[in-house]
Design a protein around this motif. Structure first.
Motif, PDB file in Angstrom:
ATOM      1  N   ILE A 150      67.932 110.066  38.288  1.00 47.85           N
ATOM      2  CA  ILE A 150      67.923 108.621  38.026  1.00 47.85           C
ATOM      3  C   ILE A 150      66.956 107.962  38.999  1.00 47.85           C
ATOM      4  O   ILE A 150      67.071 108.126  40.221  1.00 47.85           O
ATOM      5  CB  ILE A 150      69.335 108.030  38.156  1.00 47.85           C
ATOM      6  CG1 ILE A 150      70.255 108.677  37.100  1.00 47.85           C
ATOM      7  CG2 ILE A 150      69.312 106.519  37.981  1.00 47.85           C
ATOM      8  CD1 ILE A 150      71.712 108.302  37.225  1.00 47.85           C
ATOM      9  N   GLU A 163      79.401 101.550  31.747  1.00 49.25           N
ATOM     10  CA  GLU A 163      78.156 101.927  32.424  1.00 49.25           C
ATOM     11  C   GLU A 163      78.438 102.761  33.672  1.00 49.25           C
ATOM     12  O   GLU A 163      77.775 103.782  33.914  1.00 49.25           O
ATOM     13  CB  GLU A 163      77.362 100.684  32.800  1.00 49.25           C
ATOM     14  CG  GLU A 163      76.703  99.999  31.620  1.00 49.25           C
ATOM     15  CD  GLU A 163      75.760  98.887  32.049  1.00 49.25           C
ATOM     16  OE1 GLU A 163      74.901  98.518  31.235  1.00 49.25           O
ATOM     17  OE2 GLU A 163      75.878  98.392  33.185  1.00 49.25           O
ATOM     18  N   TYR A 175      77.088 106.619  34.324  1.00 50.66           N
ATOM     19  CA  TYR A 175      76.303 107.033  35.495  1.00 50.66           C
ATOM     20  C   TYR A 175      77.025 108.110  36.310  1.00 50.66           C
ATOM     21  O   TYR A 175      76.396 109.043  36.821  1.00 50.66           O
ATOM     22  CB  TYR A 175      76.003 105.828  36.389  1.00 50.66           C
ATOM     23  CG  TYR A 175      74.807 105.020  35.950  1.00 50.66           C
ATOM     24  CD1 TYR A 175      73.523 105.581  35.906  1.00 50.66           C
ATOM     25  CD2 TYR A 175      74.949 103.684  35.578  1.00 50.66           C
ATOM     26  CE1 TYR A 175      72.419 104.843  35.495  1.00 50.66           C
ATOM     27  CE2 TYR A 175      73.850 102.929  35.169  1.00 50.66           C
ATOM     28  CZ  TYR A 175      72.587 103.516  35.130  1.00 50.66           C
ATOM     29  OH  TYR A 175      71.495 102.784  34.719  1.00 50.66           O
ATOM     30  N   LYS A 217      65.265 103.298  35.674  1.00 51.06           N
ATOM     31  CA  LYS A 217      65.959 102.006  35.566  1.00 51.06           C
ATOM     32  C   LYS A 217      64.963 100.839  35.577  1.00 51.06           C
ATOM     33  O   LYS A 217      64.915 100.034  36.502  1.00 51.06           O
ATOM     34  CB  LYS A 217      66.984 101.888  36.685  1.00 51.06           C
ATOM     35  CG  LYS A 217      68.071 102.962  36.604  1.00 51.06           C
ATOM     36  CD  LYS A 217      69.034 102.903  37.782  1.00 51.06           C
ATOM     37  CE  LYS A 217      69.983 101.725  37.660  1.00 51.06           C
ATOM     38  NZ  LYS A 217      71.027 101.748  38.729  1.00 51.06           N
ATOM     39  N   VAL A 276      72.251 102.853  29.269  1.00 46.90           N
ATOM     40  CA  VAL A 276      72.806 104.096  29.814  1.00 46.90           C
ATOM     41  C   VAL A 276      74.035 104.551  29.037  1.00 46.90           C
ATOM     42  O   VAL A 276      74.282 105.761  28.900  1.00 46.90           O
ATOM     43  CB  VAL A 276      73.129 103.940  31.317  1.00 46.90           C
ATOM     44  CG1 VAL A 276      74.309 102.991  31.545  1.00 46.90           C
ATOM     45  CG2 VAL A 276      73.387 105.293  31.941  1.00 46.90           C
TER      46      VAL A 276
END
Length: 340
Positions: free
Chosen positions: A305, A293, A297, A246, A229
């Motif tokens: 996502i 990370e 996000y 993911k 990511v």
């Protein structure tokens, strides 16, 4: 398209040759001087990621520590965004001594030689980040770094970096379950293990130059790709691939490798500087990767996502990859899995 690519490779080849000739001249001068204690040394470090990425931030941290520990005598110039070429081209430069350091991926390193580091790229090998670092910063990791040189690669394994677990990104439509992968064209780096992993998912792996990935996604020449990511965000792939799935299919470590030619020309004192800076950089990376990370996000509000359905089905699909690449390495794989 072809003309542009041909022109690019011609320019890159001329540049690489020039760098190689300069490097040889520098090494001849450096090697001919018996008193290296006061001699200034400028080394080159390459990475395919752009400024702002966790691997590049770690590279700058490493360069700063080397400079401090050498009292300003050793400088490391960082070349980002693949400006010196893709991974295989960078490995060639390392072997020639035209490049001193490169932030490699353990998965692609296996294309050069039979190295134990490739085992770390097996899908779903690591339980989580803690497990990853217990392995890479412990005796197993030390052995694997040493094996890079022992394999005859003409490179020296220096330290590991955590870029994050690799996930899928899709351009036109999301993937929610394993069956959605059927027939999808997924860009990968040069890696047999990764190629077979994507094939095991039912998709078609496509190798392209990393620097061209954004345009390739934008032109819909592929359906998707895979990346941690932090790289997904820093390279702005979310603008052309707004679905991030993911899958967590691979925790392939980054490995900072050094040209064996450069290593042999360093004094014992300078080698110790590199070792100490490497230890400090691993610790820095461990402390910063989760924050990188989380930050990525938090900035992807416009991206869908997705948590894939039935994770066990994805893990079961890659069993043939273990049967193919795990043969002869069963003890190492078991040792990794049993690391607590």
């Amino acid at each position: 398209m072809m003309k542009k690519e041909a022109k690019f490779y011609i320019i890159l080849s001329v540049f690489m040759l020039t760098v190689a000739l300069i490097s040889v001249a520098v090494m001849m001068e450096y090697g001919g001087n018996s008193d290296q204690k006061d001699e200034k040394l400028v080394l080159r470090y390459g990475d395919v990621n752009p400024e702002g990425n966790i691997t590049v931030e770690s590279a700058h941290y490493f360069a700063d520590r080397v400079n401090e520990l050498s009292h300003g005598r050793i400088e490391i110039d960082i070349y980002t965004s693949g400006i010196l070429g893709d991974e295989l081209q960078s490995y060639q430069q390392l072997q020639m001594g035209a490049l001193d350091f490169y932030r490699a991926n353990g998965s692609s390193l296996s294309k050069l030689n039979d190295m134990e580091v490739s085992i770390l790229s097996l899908p779903y090998l690591f339980r989580d980040r803690e497990h990853f670092w217990k392995v890479c910063s412990g005796p197993i990791g030390d052995r694997i770094l040493e094996n890079i040189r022992e394999s005859g690669s003409q490179m020296v394994g220096v330290f590991f970096l955590d870029e994050g677990v690799r996930n899928l990104m899709m351009a036109e439509e999301p993937v929610r379950k394993l069956s959605d992968m059927k027939g999808k064209r997924i860009r990968i780096m040069v890696s047999d293990i990764l190629s077979d992993t994507i094939s095991a998912f039912g998709a078609s792996p496509v190798v392209t130059i990393y620097a061209e990935l954004y345009n390739t996604l934008q032109k819909e020449e592929i359906d998707g790709a895979e990346n941690p990511v932090s790289s997904y965000y820093s390279n702005k792939f979310y603008k052309v691939a707004p679905y991030y799935i993911k899958t967590g299919h691979m925790y392939a470590p980054s490995v900072v490798v050094m040209s064996e030619i450069t290593w042999k020309h360093l004094s014992p004192e300078d080698r110790e500087v590199i070792r100490k800076a490497a230890e400090m950089t691993e610790a820095y990376n461990q402390s910063e990767i989760q924050k990188a990370e989380d930050d990525a996000y938090s900035r992807l509000s416009q991206v869908e996502i997705i948590e894939p359905e039935d994770p066990d089905e994805w893990k079961a699909a890659v069993q043939p990859v273990y049967e193919k690449y795990g043969a002869g390495n069963e003890e190492l794989i078991q040792e990794i899995r049993e690391t607590k």
